[in-house]
Design a protein around this motif. Sequence first.
Motif, mmCIF file in Angstrom:
data_model
loop_
_atom_site.group_PDB
_atom_site.id
_atom_site.type_symbol
_atom_site.label_atom_id
_atom_site.label_comp_id
_atom_site.label_asym_id
_atom_site.label_seq_id
_atom_site.Cartn_x
_atom_site.Cartn_y
_atom_site.Cartn_z
ATOM 1 N N VAL A 195 0.859 -1.177 0.000
ATOM 2 C CA VAL A 195 0.000 0.000 0.000
ATOM 3 C C VAL A 195 0.900 1.232 0.000
ATOM 4 O O VAL A 195 1.759 1.380 0.868
ATOM 5 C CB VAL A 195 -0.937 0.038 1.218
ATOM 6 C CG1 VAL A 195 -1.734 1.336 1.251
ATOM 7 C CG2 VAL A 195 -1.883 -1.165 1.198
ATOM 8 N N ARG A 196 0.683 2.093 -1.009
ATOM 9 C CA ARG A 196 1.384 3.376 -1.083
ATOM 10 C C ARG A 196 0.353 4.484 -1.117
ATOM 11 O O ARG A 196 -0.680 4.356 -1.781
ATOM 12 C CB ARG A 196 2.231 3.478 -2.352
ATOM 13 C CG ARG A 196 3.471 2.620 -2.369
ATOM 14 C CD ARG A 196 4.224 2.852 -3.677
ATOM 15 N NE ARG A 196 5.468 2.125 -3.712
ATOM 16 C CZ ARG A 196 6.609 2.566 -3.232
ATOM 17 N NH1 ARG A 196 6.639 3.770 -2.654
ATOM 18 N NH2 ARG A 196 7.705 1.853 -3.302
ATOM 19 N N ALA A 197 0.626 5.559 -0.414
ATOM 20 C CA ALA A 197 -0.306 6.687 -0.403
ATOM 21 C C ALA A 197 0.500 7.982 -0.358
ATOM 22 O O ALA A 197 1.578 8.044 0.241
ATOM 23 C CB ALA A 197 -1.244 6.594 0.792
ATOM 24 N N GLN A 212 -4.061 10.295 -2.847
ATOM 25 C CA GLN A 212 -3.920 9.181 -3.780
ATOM 26 C C GLN A 212 -3.395 7.965 -3.050
ATOM 27 O O GLN A 212 -2.583 8.087 -2.137
ATOM 28 C CB GLN A 212 -2.957 9.542 -4.915
ATOM 29 C CG GLN A 212 -3.451 10.668 -5.819
ATOM 30 C CD GLN A 212 -2.470 10.956 -6.943
ATOM 31 O OE1 GLN A 212 -1.264 10.922 -6.747
ATOM 32 N NE2 GLN A 212 -2.995 11.237 -8.124
ATOM 33 N N ALA A 213 -3.859 6.782 -3.455
ATOM 34 C CA ALA A 213 -3.392 5.543 -2.848
ATOM 35 C C ALA A 213 -3.450 4.419 -3.874
ATOM 36 O O ALA A 213 -4.352 4.371 -4.713
ATOM 37 C CB ALA A 213 -4.228 5.181 -1.634
ATOM 38 N N VAL A 214 -2.472 3.538 -3.803
ATOM 39 C CA VAL A 214 -2.409 2.379 -4.696
ATOM 40 C C VAL A 214 -2.146 1.141 -3.854
ATOM 41 O O VAL A 214 -1.235 1.134 -3.008
ATOM 42 C CB VAL A 214 -1.289 2.533 -5.753
ATOM 43 C CG1 VAL A 214 -1.212 1.278 -6.629
ATOM 44 C CG2 VAL A 214 -1.531 3.760 -6.609
ATOM 45 N N HIS A 215 -2.941 0.101 -4.063
ATOM 46 C CA HIS A 215 -2.783 -1.165 -3.352
ATOM 47 C C HIS A 215 -2.508 -2.235 -4.389
ATOM 48 O O HIS A 215 -3.357 -2.524 -5.233
ATOM 49 C CB HIS A 215 -4.047 -1.492 -2.561
ATOM 50 C CG HIS A 215 -3.879 -2.636 -1.606
ATOM 51 N ND1 HIS A 215 -4.876 -3.030 -0.729
ATOM 52 C CD2 HIS A 215 -2.841 -3.475 -1.382
ATOM 53 C CE1 HIS A 215 -4.453 -4.051 -0.010
ATOM 54 N NE2 HIS A 215 -3.224 -4.340 -0.392
ATOM 55 N N THR A 216 -1.312 -2.832 -4.342
ATOM 56 C CA THR A 216 -0.935 -3.863 -5.303
ATOM 57 C C THR A 216 -0.721 -5.185 -4.593
ATOM 58 O O THR A 216 -0.240 -5.220 -3.452
ATOM 59 C CB THR A 216 0.335 -3.470 -6.076
ATOM 60 O OG1 THR A 216 1.390 -3.216 -5.141
ATOM 61 C CG2 THR A 216 0.098 -2.228 -6.912
ATOM 62 N N TRP A 224 6.789 -6.487 -2.495
ATOM 63 C CA TRP A 224 7.496 -5.370 -3.131
ATOM 64 C C TRP A 224 8.883 -5.848 -3.542
ATOM 65 O O TRP A 224 9.651 -6.353 -2.727
ATOM 66 C CB TRP A 224 7.598 -4.210 -2.146
ATOM 67 C CG TRP A 224 8.367 -3.015 -2.666
ATOM 68 C CD1 TRP A 224 8.455 -2.599 -3.965
ATOM 69 C CD2 TRP A 224 9.132 -2.087 -1.894
ATOM 70 N NE1 TRP A 224 9.221 -1.462 -4.050
ATOM 71 C CE2 TRP A 224 9.657 -1.130 -2.798
ATOM 72 C CE3 TRP A 224 9.423 -1.976 -0.539
ATOM 73 C CZ2 TRP A 224 10.454 -0.071 -2.371
ATOM 74 C CZ3 TRP A 224 10.215 -0.921 -0.100
ATOM 75 C CH2 TRP A 224 10.725 0.027 -1.017
#
Length: 380
Positions: free
Chosen positions: A13-15, A59-63, A67
Amino acid sequence: MDGFLLATPDGVVRATGARAAFDDAHTAAAALHECKAGLIVGALPFDPRRPAALVEPEQAVHTAGPWRPAALPELPAVQVISELPSAAEHVARVAKLVEQLADPRSPLRKVVAARSLLVEAETPLDPEVVAAHLVTRHPRANVFAVDLGPAGRPGDTLLGATPEVLVARHGHTITLHPLAGTVRRLADPEADAAQARELLASSKNQEEHAYVIDWIREQLAPVCIELEIPDGPELLQTPEVWHLATPIRGRLRDHRTTALDLALLLHPTPAICGTPTHLALDAIVGTEEDRGFYSGAVGWCDERGDGEWVVAIRCAELSANGRALRAFGGGGIVAASDPLAELDETTAKLRTFLNGLAVSDLSSASLRTGSRPRRRSMEP
């Protein structure tokens, strides 16, 4: 660092940015319940009475998946500057705690004692690069980098690689993996295996672990309709230490109970505070230097209530200038604890973080005796 990163073995999770910032965790939890925020990320301090560092990101991205950093730039050299407290003072504090815990008149049963090292980098450290080195060295850990600005510390960053999951919620299912009871790893495989067996058979470490599990059961029973807790702990290994660990699984009674609600219900656990919790917390605050966000919690929670929170151990706080970094290590103290063994445990835990850096003087002697290559005044 202006943002949030939590890289677990199963997802990242990046925000970035902040639509809203919260220094009060209960206000952030209310924003989720009232549909005023779609996602909350950040960190909880060790002492719940201190300001939190939580945001609703822009903004947030969950992959899915681990990592795998595309590049691993070299880190600048880092040198140990000082200890807080000194190794001798830490041993004295533990000895005093052991005496207090052994007193049958004392209501305390366990207190977690911590110490820290202040290190300085030759040139500013990039939090993202430090995190990349941590995840490369500890691929099964939960690696994090969190901006502490919402807690009134602009530019400061919390960095770490923790093996401990405080709580994860996905739908009605919750999982936890508390750790308590630790010994350092040994270079010789046979001696290391024997060390692990001794840990599993240790009455002192089993006692320390049982306090944690009993407390978690008590906290979760009212909010779960099912709770699966094994009869005894299992061994968990990292490159530096062996832990006693208990995987716990439950099913929520009410779907409105969010991951952040659960984190606030459980934090601080006896694994990083003590037993009884409120008395141990007061004892720590009254005798130790400020822990800040060490042994707090890092994580995220979305509008559905799903999320993951990890315990902020094996970590350090990086100053806004990128050069001063304070790393922390602690251990649970019970009446049967040996102060010198507890010092060794903190040393092993400090190595989890510091071995990922280019530390020029990370010898056992410097960590145990508090040798100071040079003195200078720095902000931690």
